[in-house]
Each structure stands twice: as C-alpha cells, then as structure tokens.
Design an enzyme around this catalytic site. Sequence first.
Site, PDB file in Angstrom:
ATOM      1  N   LYS A  69       0.841  -1.219   0.000  1.00 19.22           N
ATOM      2  CA  LYS A  69       0.000   0.000   0.000  1.00 19.22           C
ATOM      3  C   LYS A  69       0.864   1.251   0.000  1.00 19.22           C
ATOM      4  O   LYS A  69       2.044   1.225   0.342  1.00 19.22           O
ATOM      5  CB  LYS A  69      -0.924   0.020   1.224  1.00 19.22           C
ATOM      6  CG  LYS A  69      -0.241  -0.051   2.601  1.00 19.22           C
ATOM      7  CD  LYS A  69       0.275   1.249   3.143  1.00 19.22           C
ATOM      8  CE  LYS A  69       1.063   1.070   4.439  1.00 19.22           C
ATOM      9  NZ  LYS A  69       1.870   2.194   4.838  1.00 19.22           N
ATOM     10  N   VAL A  87      11.097  -4.633   1.670  1.00 23.34           N
ATOM     11  CA  VAL A  87      11.125  -4.866   3.124  1.00 23.34           C
ATOM     12  C   VAL A  87      11.444  -3.546   3.836  1.00 23.34           C
ATOM     13  O   VAL A  87      12.320  -2.790   3.402  1.00 23.34           O
ATOM     14  CB  VAL A  87      12.183  -5.938   3.473  1.00 23.34           C
ATOM     15  CG1 VAL A  87      12.347  -6.069   4.987  1.00 23.34           C
ATOM     16  CG2 VAL A  87      11.797  -7.271   2.848  1.00 23.34           C
ATOM     17  N   ALA A  88      10.740  -3.295   4.932  1.00 20.49           N
ATOM     18  CA  ALA A  88      10.941  -2.083   5.748  1.00 20.49           C
ATOM     19  C   ALA A  88      10.906  -0.827   4.877  1.00 20.49           C
ATOM     20  O   ALA A  88      11.688   0.093   5.057  1.00 20.49           O
ATOM     21  CB  ALA A  88      12.243  -2.155   6.554  1.00 20.49           C
ATOM     22  N   GLY A  89       9.992  -0.821   3.908  1.00 27.71           N
ATOM     23  CA  GLY A  89       9.902   0.308   2.974  1.00 27.71           C
ATOM     24  C   GLY A  89       8.721   1.208   3.225  1.00 27.71           C
ATOM     25  O   GLY A  89       8.449   2.098   2.434  1.00 27.71           O
ATOM     26  N   SER A 149       2.839  -6.642   6.738  1.00 25.25           N
ATOM     27  CA  SER A 149       1.395  -6.707   7.008  1.00 25.25           C
ATOM     28  C   SER A 149       0.690  -7.523   5.920  1.00 25.25           C
ATOM     29  O   SER A 149      -0.270  -8.251   6.195  1.00 25.25           O
ATOM     30  CB  SER A 149       0.797  -5.298   7.050  1.00 25.25           C
ATOM     31  OG  SER A 149       1.424  -4.539   8.040  1.00 25.25           O
ATOM     32  N   ALA A 150       1.175  -7.411   4.678  1.00 27.13           N
ATOM     33  CA  ALA A 150       0.592  -8.201   3.583  1.00 27.13           C
ATOM     34  C   ALA A 150       0.855  -9.694   3.823  1.00 27.13           C
ATOM     35  O   ALA A 150      -0.019 -10.533   3.576  1.00 27.13           O
ATOM     36  CB  ALA A 150       1.173  -7.759   2.244  1.00 27.13           C
ATOM     37  N   ASP A 164      -1.780  -2.035  10.069  1.00 21.11           N
ATOM     38  CA  ASP A 164      -2.064  -2.035   8.626  1.00 21.11           C
ATOM     39  C   ASP A 164      -2.730  -3.337   8.158  1.00 21.11           C
ATOM     40  O   ASP A 164      -3.209  -3.409   7.023  1.00 21.11           O
ATOM     41  CB  ASP A 164      -0.771  -1.884   7.813  1.00 21.11           C
ATOM     42  CG  ASP A 164      -0.113  -0.528   8.005  1.00 21.11           C
ATOM     43  OD1 ASP A 164      -0.798   0.413   8.453  1.00 21.11           O
ATOM     44  OD2 ASP A 164       1.088  -0.419   7.692  1.00 21.11           O
TER      45      ASP A 164
HETATM   46  P1  ATP Z   1       4.708  -0.713   7.445  1.00 19.61           P
HETATM   47  O1  ATP Z   1       4.504   0.002   6.158  1.00 19.61           O
HETATM   48  O2  ATP Z   1       3.524  -1.551   7.849  1.00 19.61           O
HETATM   49  O3  ATP Z   1       5.255   0.142   8.544  1.00 19.61           O
HETATM   50  P2  ATP Z   1       7.132  -1.782   6.354  1.00 19.61           P
HETATM   51  O4  ATP Z   1       6.742  -2.100   4.947  1.00 19.61           O
HETATM   52  O5  ATP Z   1       7.891  -0.523   6.597  1.00 19.61           O
HETATM   53  O6  ATP Z   1       5.838  -1.825   7.237  1.00 19.61           O
HETATM   54  P3  ATP Z   1       7.922  -4.476   6.706  1.00 19.61           P
HETATM   55  O7  ATP Z   1       8.484  -4.875   5.393  1.00 19.61           O
HETATM   56  O8  ATP Z   1       6.552  -4.910   7.016  1.00 19.61           O
HETATM   57  O9  ATP Z   1       8.028  -2.915   6.913  1.00 19.61           O
HETATM   58  O10 ATP Z   1       8.921  -5.028   7.835  1.00 19.61           O
HETATM   59  C1  ATP Z   1       9.450  -4.291   8.919  1.00 19.61           C
HETATM   60  C2  ATP Z   1      10.350  -5.218   9.756  1.00 19.61           C
HETATM   61  O11 ATP Z   1       9.556  -6.284  10.285  1.00 19.61           O
HETATM   62  C3  ATP Z   1      11.456  -5.900   8.950  1.00 19.61           C
HETATM   63  O12 ATP Z   1      12.643  -5.153   8.949  1.00 19.61           O
HETATM   64  C4  ATP Z   1      11.617  -7.244   9.649  1.00 19.61           C
HETATM   65  O13 ATP Z   1      12.620  -7.172  10.635  1.00 19.61           O
HETATM   66  C5  ATP Z   1      10.305  -7.510  10.358  1.00 19.61           C
HETATM   67  N1  ATP Z   1       9.452  -8.574   9.748  1.00 19.61           N
HETATM   68  C6  ATP Z   1       8.759  -9.494  10.404  1.00 19.61           C
HETATM   69  N2  ATP Z   1       8.053 -10.279   9.571  1.00 19.61           N
HETATM   70  C7  ATP Z   1       8.294  -9.821   8.323  1.00 19.61           C
HETATM   71  C8  ATP Z   1       7.829 -10.223   7.044  1.00 19.61           C
HETATM   72  N3  ATP Z   1       6.998 -11.265   6.862  1.00 19.61           N
HETATM   73  N4  ATP Z   1       8.273  -9.515   5.986  1.00 19.61           N
HETATM   74  C9  ATP Z   1       9.093  -8.454   6.170  1.00 19.61           C
HETATM   75  N5  ATP Z   1       9.585  -8.074   7.349  1.00 19.61           N
HETATM   76  C10 ATP Z   1       9.185  -8.729   8.434  1.00 19.61           C
END
Ligand code: ATP
Length: 309
Positions: A12, A105-107, A113-114, A146
């Site tokens: 999202k 990841v962590a973006g 959440s997906a 989310d």
């Molecule tokens: P949001 O937009 O909901 O804040 P995000 O996209 O910034 O999330 P994610 O990719 O969901 O961040 O992951 C954040 C952290 O969560 C990662 O750095 C990792 O350490 C941990 N994590 C736990 N489970 C997962 C997963 N299935 N995929 C990615 N990261 C995960």
Amino acid sequence: MTRSVTVRAPGKVNLQLSVGPGREDGFHPLATVFQAVELYETVTATPRDDDAIVLTVSSAPGAHVDISGVPIDASNIAARAAIALRREFGLSDGVDLEIVKGVPVAGGMAGGSADAAAALLACAEAWDVGASRTQLDEIAATLGSDVPFILHGHTAVGLGRGDQITPAMSRGRFHWVLATQREGLSTADVYGEFDRMIAEGEREAVDPEISDAIMVALVAGDAQGLAEALVNDLQPAALSLAPHLQSVMDAALEADALGVMVSGSGPTVAALARSRQHALAIAAHLTVSDTADAVVTASGPAPGAVLVT
Ligand code: ATP
C-alpha cells in the site's frame, strides 16, 4: 489429503498520513487514507503432520526484494498470524508457510502486514477453521495496524491506529512510481524522531482529520488534485533520519511527477504520474539519477488478500 492454499496480498501507499501527538503509552492517533497497489506478496500454506510452523522466504522473480532482514522464526509476522489463528480456534496444527515477497522490506509499504493478511487467510483455508470475515478482521487488528486494511484492499480511510477501516470511493486508476532503498527505516525510529521534533518545537502535531481534498480527488479520479492533496506527517521525520531521500523526491519532480512523498514511514518514495507511460518515464529518470536502489511502477487501487488457488 494435504492441501496447499496460496493467497496473494498487496502492498500500500498512504495518500494521507496525518499523525496526532503521541500519548504517554506511545499511541499516536492517525487519520490515514490507504490505497493498495499492484505489488504483491504471496503466501502458500501447506498443513504439516506435526505442530511446527516452518517458514521459507524468497523474492518474487524479477522483484529483487532484499530478504536479508526478514526473520524466519516465530517473530515473522506471518508466523504470528498463524499462531494467533491457532490460538483463536484452539488448534495445535502445524503449517509450512512459503512467503514470496514482491513488496520492499521495511519500505513503509506494509510488506510484512501483507504477509500477515495472506498467512491468516491461507491458514484459515488450509486448516479449514471456518473463520468468518469478522473473526479474521479481529485477529488482523491484533497483528498490526495495517493488517486489517490489507485484508480488504482497494482504498480506505483508517482511524484510531489506522486499524478502524472504512472503504472510500475512488474512480479510475492512479499510477505510482516507487523508489526503494536497500537500507530500510524502522517505523519505531521514525515515530521516535517525530516525537523528538514535536518535543523540541520543530513541528506541531494536531488532532488528525481526514482531508476533504483527498476524498474529492479520489471520487473524481483526479490525479492532479490527488497529487496536490497528498499528506504525510511522518515525512519530515523520515527526511531527518534519511536526508538523501530529498534527492529522490527532487529527481521525481524533475521528471514532472504530479506529486511526490515519502511513503508511510519510508524510506520508499512514491511519485504520482499522469499515466502508465508517464510512470515509466519517471522511473527511467529516477533510475538514471542513481538516487534509489530500485525503482518500480505500480498502479492502484488493488484488491485485498485473495485466494489464488
Ligand atoms: P509498514 O509500512 O507496515 O510500517 P514496512 O513495509 O515498513 O511496514 P515491513 O516490510 O513490514 O516494513 O517489515 C518491517 C520489519 O519487520 C522488517 O525489517 C523485519 O525485521 C520484520 N518482519 C517481520 N516479519 C516480516 C515479514 N513477513 N516480511 C518483512 N519483514 C518482516
């Protein structure tokens, strides 16, 4: 017979992310507008004979998602989803969860959440627990703010922690360019910086409200109007922690992006284009500018978590 179930769930962008002052318990009231975009995670759940929950994680072909920071133990949010479902229905079944990531990841694009939303739906189906949508929504809200939106997808308003979801009307398609960075930003760190900026008087935080301008632009399918109304209260904090993101935003504007912002807590930068062709042109310019580690295009809104097998 063991049956595998595959579920696809989108990432999202937040068209609006208005954040109120943090309370003592760390809670920040949000008024947010989510739009799911066509970048997908898939999770395949295969029931096991024992009670183990075993994860494998890989990048979707061609997506080049850096999975090095993704845990494969019980701290993975997909495993937490399976455990929460098991607890709710009093089960002790095990499952293999194969996670294929197409969201950075962590973006700030809710990739984890997906995975949680997809794992919840895939396990509910694979274990045949007979969960209602309301039960899945309730478990989703315990996993992360989310996750309820990702289950539903499309475009929605989120209040409270962002987990109180109401669908929003939206016409037509919006074309995004997403510039990602290998080095993620922790959501907790960005909120910490947001709190510091408020405490030191660098910014103000007010009780958040949904923007009328965004709702009007969505209903009209007006990309220019939407671009002018984009709001992200976490952007100053994300830019303070990662100042190089300003050069990504500048590069997108050089390519005539209608609007540009940090996505959620960053570090992904999202630029809104006039059309799919314009999105590809902005992506090419961003790639040449060498300000981001990867650049992808995706349109929205996209459906929420759906069974694909
Ligand atoms: P949001 O937009 O909901 O804040 P995000 O996209 O910034 O999330 P994610 O990719 O969901 O961040 O992951 C954040 C952290 O969560 C990662 O750095 C990792 O350490 C941990 N994590 C736990 N489970 C997962 C997963 N299935 N995929 C990615 N990261 C995960």
